[in-house]
Write a protein that holds these residues in place. Structure first.
Motif, PDB file in Angstrom:
ATOM      1  N   SER A 156       0.719  -1.388   0.324  1.00 21.20           N
ATOM      2  CA  SER A 156       0.289   0.036  -0.144  1.00 21.20           C
ATOM      3  C   SER A 156       0.396   1.813   0.006  1.00 21.20           C
ATOM      4  O   SER A 156       0.053   2.434   0.039  1.00 21.20           O
ATOM      5  N   SER A 157       2.004   1.456   0.346  1.00 22.18           N
ATOM      6  CA  SER A 157       3.240   2.470  -0.195  1.00 22.18           C
ATOM      7  C   SER A 157       3.034   2.904  -1.192  1.00 22.18           C
ATOM      8  O   SER A 157       3.104   2.858  -2.282  1.00 22.18           O
ATOM      9  N   PRO A 158       2.973   4.435  -1.009  1.00 22.92           N
ATOM     10  CA  PRO A 158       2.358   5.766  -2.089  1.00 22.92           C
ATOM     11  C   PRO A 158       3.673   6.020  -2.826  1.00 22.92           C
ATOM     12  O   PRO A 158       4.559   6.903  -3.471  1.00 22.92           O
ATOM     13  N   LEU A 159       5.278   5.640  -1.465  1.00 21.16           N
ATOM     14  CA  LEU A 159       5.831   6.446  -2.156  1.00 21.16           C
ATOM     15  C   LEU A 159       7.163   5.542  -3.260  1.00 21.16           C
ATOM     16  O   LEU A 159       7.305   4.498  -3.657  1.00 21.16           O
ATOM     17  N   ASP A 160       7.988   6.116  -4.016  1.00 22.10           N
ATOM     18  CA  ASP A 160       8.622   6.137  -5.136  1.00 22.10           C
ATOM     19  C   ASP A 160      10.379   5.571  -4.055  1.00 22.10           C
ATOM     20  O   ASP A 160      10.652   5.707  -3.271  1.00 22.10           O
ATOM     21  N   SER A 161      10.206   3.851  -4.525  1.00 21.28           N
ATOM     22  CA  SER A 161      11.438   3.568  -4.074  1.00 21.28           C
ATOM     23  C   SER A 161      12.862   3.988  -4.298  1.00 21.28           C
ATOM     24  O   SER A 161      13.344   4.359  -3.439  1.00 21.28           O
ATOM     25  N   ASP A 280       9.350  -6.180  -6.645  1.00 22.95           N
ATOM     26  CA  ASP A 280       7.787  -5.999  -7.325  1.00 22.95           C
ATOM     27  C   ASP A 280       8.259  -4.354  -7.220  1.00 22.95           C
ATOM     28  O   ASP A 280       8.103  -3.390  -7.634  1.00 22.95           O
ATOM     29  N   SER A 281       9.934  -3.333  -7.506  1.00 21.51           N
ATOM     30  CA  SER A 281      10.261  -1.773  -7.855  1.00 21.51           C
ATOM     31  C   SER A 281       9.517  -2.015  -8.948  1.00 21.51           C
ATOM     32  O   SER A 281      10.131  -2.300 -10.098  1.00 21.51           O
ATOM     33  N   ALA A 282       9.050  -0.860  -9.076  1.00 19.86           N
ATOM     34  CA  ALA A 282       8.402  -0.705 -10.643  1.00 19.86           C
ATOM     35  C   ALA A 282       9.610   0.718 -10.698  1.00 19.86           C
ATOM     36  O   ALA A 282      10.295   0.714 -12.497  1.00 19.86           O
ATOM     37  N   TRP A 283      10.928   1.410 -10.450  1.00 20.49           N
ATOM     38  CA  TRP A 283      12.367   1.806 -11.059  1.00 20.49           C
ATOM     39  C   TRP A 283      13.099   0.876 -11.154  1.00 20.49           C
ATOM     40  O   TRP A 283      12.919   1.108 -12.250  1.00 20.49           O
ATOM     41  N   SER A 284      12.740  -0.845 -10.622  1.00 20.57           N
ATOM     42  CA  SER A 284      14.212  -1.414 -11.559  1.00 20.57           C
ATOM     43  C   SER A 284      13.382  -1.796 -12.759  1.00 20.57           C
ATOM     44  O   SER A 284      14.542  -1.987 -13.519  1.00 20.57           O
ATOM     45  N   ARG A 285      12.467  -2.294 -12.705  1.00 22.67           N
ATOM     46  CA  ARG A 285      11.297  -2.561 -14.012  1.00 22.67           C
ATOM     47  C   ARG A 285      11.657  -1.503 -15.182  1.00 22.67           C
ATOM     48  O   ARG A 285      11.621  -2.098 -15.869  1.00 22.67           O
TER      49      ARG A 285
END
Length: 324
Positions: A156-161, A280-285
């Motif tokens: 649920s975290s909204p933060l950009d990792s 499941d990091s959006a940044w690495s993807r």
């Protein structure tokens, strides 16, 4: 000592002749206690504060089928920052029964939700995976010995990792093997004395990779000052789209260049893909999805002492020239 305990009248404050030293009045703590001599000393009988047993005790009980029948298991717990060295005693029991490498990776998968205390996964052995949904304090993976640690934000975290810290200081101190994937930034002294672990994080503070002697470190973001000081082994890759890395690197120990080797590029890409799968990091993807462009933003960092000892050179040109 019995004759001087409580004799504060024998003490006096001296002047040092400096304003910043003499503005402190110590008289209140030098006041003589109005009590018999016997009451001027600590007189409470020896006592001990009882400390609750660690989370590992519960893990060991719940993993009974692992120890009795070698079953694969997945365990789930809530974790708090008062839970220190989670997984360490559990690793001790595993190695006592199966040795350091007898269990396959991920034989026991432990999921933790919350904020883990210091030394998460210290000396974690092969066969155990610790996955934290939340964050962790200092010394994550201290002495990591073959296990896998995953730290990722809650669903649920909204933060950009890539813009937020998720693990503390001195991560992977003295690690010898294993893997760490953290979907966020690490603190200072990241991977100090790492001698074999493979790790992917999304940024780190000052003194990263200090005295590192082995392993591979991938940093998908900015690094702090004095990066690579005393580094004598291993390899590192840093994503640096704004060309700021050179101002933070320690040139006495390391050299750096853009990717120029198919072998090392594949090593880097495979670790980022493993990181994306684990966290499941959006940044690495996003980096993998735009690889043709983003690959040019990576620096490959190598210790000077390893330049003549690499099994695979930093440049394919060197390999071609050697073959000719």
């Amino acid at each position: 000592l019995d004759e001087v305990i409580g004799r504060t009248e024998l003490l006096r404050q001296v002047s040092r002749g400096a304003e910043h030293l003499d503005d402190l009045d110590l008289n209140p703590i030098l006041a003589k206690v109005d009590a018999p001599d016997s009451a001027r000393r600590f007189s409470i009988p020896t006592f001990r504060n009882e400390v609750p047993d660690s989370l590992d005790a519960q893990m060991i009980r719940d993993a009974k089928p692992v120890f009795e029948r070698r079953e694969k298991m997945q365990l789930t717990y809530n974790v708090r920052n008062t839970h220190r060295a989670v997984g360490t005693r559990f690793s001790s029991e595993i190695t006592r029964l199966y040795g350091m490498k007898d269990l396959a990776e991920d034989h026991v998968h432990v999921r933790l939700r919350g904020s883990a205390g210091q030394s998460l996964g210290a000396f974690l052995c092969q066969g155990i995976t610790l996955e934290v949904f939340g964050d962790a304090n200092d010394y994550v993976g201290k002495g990591l010995s073959g296990g896998t640690i995953i730290v990722r934000p809650t669903v649920s975290s909204p933060l950009d990792s890539q813009h937020n810290s998720i693990i503390g200081n001195t991560v992977l101190y003295g690690a010898t093997s294993g893997k760490l994937f953290a979907a966020g930034q690490a603190g200072e002294r990241f991977a100090v004395r790492n001698s074999g672990a493979h790790v992917v994080v999304e940024g780190c503070g000052s003194n990263g990779l200090e005295y590192m002697t082995g392993g591979i470190a991938v940093i998908l973001g900015k690094v702090g000052s004095n990066f690579g000081a005393g580094m004598t082994g291993g390899m590192a890759f840093v994503l640096d789209p704004d060309d700021s890395f050179a101002s933070n690197a320690n040139p006495e120990s390391i050299v750096w260049q853009r990717l120029d080797s198919a072998h090392w590029e594949e090593q880097l890409k495979s670790l980022i893909m493993a990181h994306a799968h684990a966290t499941d990091s959006a940044w690495s993807r996003s980096i993998i999805d735009d690889w043709d462009r983003r690959r040019g933003e990576f620096w490959q960092i190598c210790p000077k002492e390893m330049l003549s000892r690499l099994a695979y050179p930093l440049s394919d040109k060197a390999t071609l020239e050697a073959a000719e």
